[in-house]
Scaffold this active site. Structure first.
Site, mmCIF file in Angstrom:
data_model
loop_
_atom_site.group_PDB
_atom_site.id
_atom_site.type_symbol
_atom_site.label_atom_id
_atom_site.label_comp_id
_atom_site.label_asym_id
_atom_site.label_seq_id
_atom_site.Cartn_x
_atom_site.Cartn_y
_atom_site.Cartn_z
ATOM 1 N N HIS A 103 -2.100 2.153 -4.541
ATOM 2 C CA HIS A 103 -0.687 1.432 -5.169
ATOM 3 C C HIS A 103 -1.257 0.458 -5.973
ATOM 4 C CE1 HIS A 103 2.958 -0.973 -5.971
ATOM 5 N NE2 HIS A 103 3.535 0.066 -5.611
ATOM 6 N N LYS A 116 10.857 -2.345 2.592
ATOM 7 C CA LYS A 116 10.868 -0.857 2.725
ATOM 8 C C LYS A 116 10.884 -0.815 4.454
ATOM 9 C CE LYS A 116 7.263 -0.546 -0.610
ATOM 10 N NZ LYS A 116 7.610 0.088 -1.724
ATOM 11 N N ASP A 141 -3.128 -1.502 3.968
ATOM 12 C CA ASP A 141 -2.152 -1.597 3.116
ATOM 13 C C ASP A 141 -0.942 -0.630 4.066
ATOM 14 O OD1 ASP A 141 0.279 -1.570 1.723
ATOM 15 O OD2 ASP A 141 -0.503 -1.029 -0.192
ATOM 16 N N CYS A 183 3.635 3.735 -9.398
ATOM 17 C CA CYS A 183 2.574 2.595 -9.417
ATOM 18 C C CYS A 183 1.187 3.020 -8.804
ATOM 19 C CB CYS A 183 3.163 1.484 -8.650
ATOM 20 S SG CYS A 183 4.436 0.475 -9.217
ATOM 21 N N GLN A 213 3.781 1.852 3.827
ATOM 22 C CA GLN A 213 4.337 3.104 3.747
ATOM 23 C C GLN A 213 4.340 3.523 5.366
ATOM 24 O OE1 GLN A 213 6.673 4.066 1.990
ATOM 25 N NE2 GLN A 213 6.071 3.095 -0.124
HETATM 26 C C1 PLP Z 1 1.542 1.538 -0.521
HETATM 27 C C2 PLP Z 1 2.128 0.620 -1.413
HETATM 28 N N1 PLP Z 1 1.732 -0.647 -1.402
HETATM 29 C C3 PLP Z 1 2.360 -1.643 -1.772
HETATM 30 C C4 PLP Z 1 3.287 -1.780 -2.453
HETATM 31 C C5 PLP Z 1 4.023 -2.922 -3.032
HETATM 32 O O1 PLP Z 1 5.106 -3.380 -2.214
HETATM 33 P P1 PLP Z 1 6.133 -4.674 -2.811
HETATM 34 O O2 PLP Z 1 6.370 -4.196 -4.208
HETATM 35 O O3 PLP Z 1 7.151 -4.624 -1.935
HETATM 36 O O4 PLP Z 1 5.203 -5.703 -2.920
HETATM 37 C C6 PLP Z 1 4.127 -0.414 -2.262
HETATM 38 C C7 PLP Z 1 5.576 -0.391 -2.822
HETATM 39 O O5 PLP Z 1 5.870 0.162 -3.793
HETATM 40 C C8 PLP Z 1 3.741 0.499 -1.746
HETATM 41 O O6 PLP Z 1 4.307 1.780 -1.727
#
Ligand code: PLP
Lengths: 409, 141
Positions: free
Chosen positions: A126, A229, A203, A367, A206
């Site tokens: 991401h 999430k 990370d 993203c 998900q």
């Molecule tokens: C795999 C992953 N990492 C990081 C993020 C970033 O999360 P946030 O926008 O809640 O900080 C997301 C959210 O879309 C994500 O799906």
């Protein structure tokens, strides 16, 4: 589909928004990878907090402040317990996964990274796990290295050993991809990195909504996720890190709450976790996150995951019958995330069309632009399922995609 | 607003579906003298115009895109109308197109009724940016 201990109708009734209608259609919410819906218990915890419990924490001798400080710190322990961390002081509350990663990347830039060092990420990250490292590399003179992704959307494991070398200072990778659904072999990757004394940032954004994780078993060095999430509020997230690592990193922001003593001759910082929580935190968010975790604890998560996997299977099978449709991300280990494209049809048009039937999906780059670019896409359509989605909803999605295929001819 | 099939039809009117399927002036203009590119970072839509200028004056153009139906049709309509008089009254056309999209104009006038299809997009706020991309990219001199 009724599993023992998992009654989909009862679960759906816990989420008020799922009863909503949109333009005469029942809402079919299939954008869970973007953000999840909230159970009534989370909504109620937030209401109760504002209506009965509000105060500032860590700085009052009065009842409300003491009571809330306790609730706040209890939630920290609850989070630690939820992710298998042994020491609650290693749990830092942040604004979300993005801020958690920024905290680590900035800390590494200031304290660890030097000219010629390497930072390793993967091609399926991401943007939240790319851009902070790009900036870290730029500022420190380190190099950003990338593990390639194979055609089915799984990580190129054979490429990893050569990319982990004596110059690598951190390996930051996504546990479960928000675009492909791919579940990476985290344990194996962490072992590979540790064999070369390289710390790992996982990370977990998900994975936590789908499966129980245990950071002690995984043995990663940092683990991040967002509350929103995980069926909790927005604006709250978690950074967990091993004490030895968190102690090596400098404070991220400074001000009140993170200090021990302030003197114009010099200031001493608090230990963990206070060192990383400057200022009044998002107390409501923490309380809401606690309620979300409590909700999940009352759920048979193994059954919930089995239900999600069934949804994924039925949706995959149904969508593949649509002429010209192909699925992006077919790794053997997949979470209930389904990215697809239809020949001659732009994902945005798919999204708008489905929206007219009350179906919410994501259309865009999710993203993950470098990943999409590598596979020659500008965008995909993505349906992502949570445990509260039903088989009827999957059928509605499949029928609507068939219908749109006909509409556009 | 009730977003049922009827309003979808309003969005994807015959005109738009037609331009999407058979875009006009699509491809690379062999004698182009410059290119101009528009990009929507939110969705990744990309439009490229190939322009032919003679002594500074725009005379012909084609386009290519990787974009949704709305964006593609909008670009195709723009060029179809602009190329009818080799960009002579492009300034007026451009103002009409944007006026329809931002709602300051309710119809395109007799001469260019094709553009009325753009008006239907206004009830889909998230898609206005798609329709605007071509217009924001190819501004009059
Ligand atoms: C795999 C992953 N990492 C990081 C993020 C970033 O999360 P946030 O926008 O809640 O900080 C997301 C959210 O879309 C994500 O799906």
């Amino acid at each position: 589909m009724v599993y023992k201990n998992f009654d989909i109708e009862a679960v759906r009734a816990d989420f008020p928004i799922l009863g909503r209608e949109l333009g005469g259609h029942p809402l079919t919410y299939l954008d869970n990878a973007a953000t999840a819906q909230k159970p009534q218990s989370v909504i109620e915890a937030l209401r109760r907090y504002y209506a009965h419990e509000n105060a500032n924490i860590h700085r009052g001798v009065h009842y409300l402040s003491e009571h809330l400080t306790e609730a706040y710190e209890e939630t920290r322990s609850m989070v630690a317990n939820f992710i298998g961390a042994k020491d609650a002081a290693e749990v830092i509350f942040t604004r979300g996964a993005t801020e958690s990663i920024n905290l680590i990347a900035q800390g590494f830039t200031e304290s660890i990274l030097k000219q010629g060092d390497e930072i390793l990420i993967t091609h399926m990250e991401h943007h939240a796990n790319i851009v902070p490292w790009q900036i870290a590399a730029e500022k420190s003179g380190a190099k950003l290295k990338v593990v390639p992704v194979l055609a089915d959307g799984s990580l190129d494991m054979e490429a990893v050993p050569a990319l982990l070398n004596e110059r690598t200072r951190i390996f930051a990778f996504v546990h479960t991809s928000n675009t492909l659904g791919t579940i990476n072999p985290a344990v194996e990757l962490i072992e590979m990195a540790h064999a070369r004394n390289i710390p790992v940032l996982l990370d977990g954004s998900q994975v936590v909504p789908h499966a129980q994780v245990d950071v002690s078993e995984l043995d990663c060095d940092f683990f991040v996720f967002s509350g929103h999430k995980l069926f909790g509020p927005t604006g709250i997230g978690v950074l967990w890190g091993k004490r030895e690592w968190l102690e090596r990193l400098p404070p991220y922001q400074s001000g009140g709450d993170m200090i021990e003593r302030v003197d114009f001759e010099g200031t001493t910082f608090k230990g963990l976790p206070g060192k990383f929580e400057a200022g009044t935190p998002h107390i409501a968010g923490v309380i809401g996150l606690g309620a979300a975790i409590k909700y999940l604890k009352g759920l048979d998560r193994t059954a919930a995951l089995a239900h999600e996997q069934k949804l994924l299977e039925v949706a995959t099978k149904g969508l593949l019958e649509v002429p010209g449709l192909s699925i992006f991300g077919t790794a053997p280990e997949k979470a209930s995330v389904l990215s697809f494209v239809i020949e001659g049809l732009h994902p945005h048009d798919i999204g708008t069309f489905l929206n007219a039937d009350g179906i919410a999906i994501r259309a865009g780059h999710h993203c993950t632009q470098p990943l999409l670019k590598e596979f020659g896409f500008a965008a995909t359509a993505r349906a992502s399922f949570a445990f509260y989605n039903s088989l009827e909803e999957v059928e509605r999605l499949v029928a609507a995609v068939h219908k749109l295929r006909k509409f556009f001819g | 607003m009730k977003k049922d099939t009827e309003s979808l039809r309003q969005l994807y009117q015959a005109t738009i579906l037609d331009h999407n399927k058979n875009p006009r002036h699509f491809g690379v203009l062999p004698e182009y003298t410059e290119t101009i590119e528009g990009y929507n970072p939110l969705c990744g839509d990309k439009v490229t115009f190939y322009l032919k200028r003679v002594e500074g004056k725009l005379e012909a153009a084609t386009f290519e895109c990787a974009a949704c139906a709305i964006c593609k049709a909008s670009a195709s309509m723009l060029l179809e109308l602009a190329m009818r008089d080799n960009f002579c009254s492009y300034k007026e056309l451009h103002a009409t197109g944007l006026g329809l999209l931002d709602g300051s104009q309710s119809d395109a006038g007799k001469a260019i009724t094709e553009l009325d299809a753009l008006g239907g997009i206004r009830s889909f706020p998230s898609r206005i940016a798609c329709a605007r991309l071509a217009w924001d990219t190819l501004k009059p001199d």
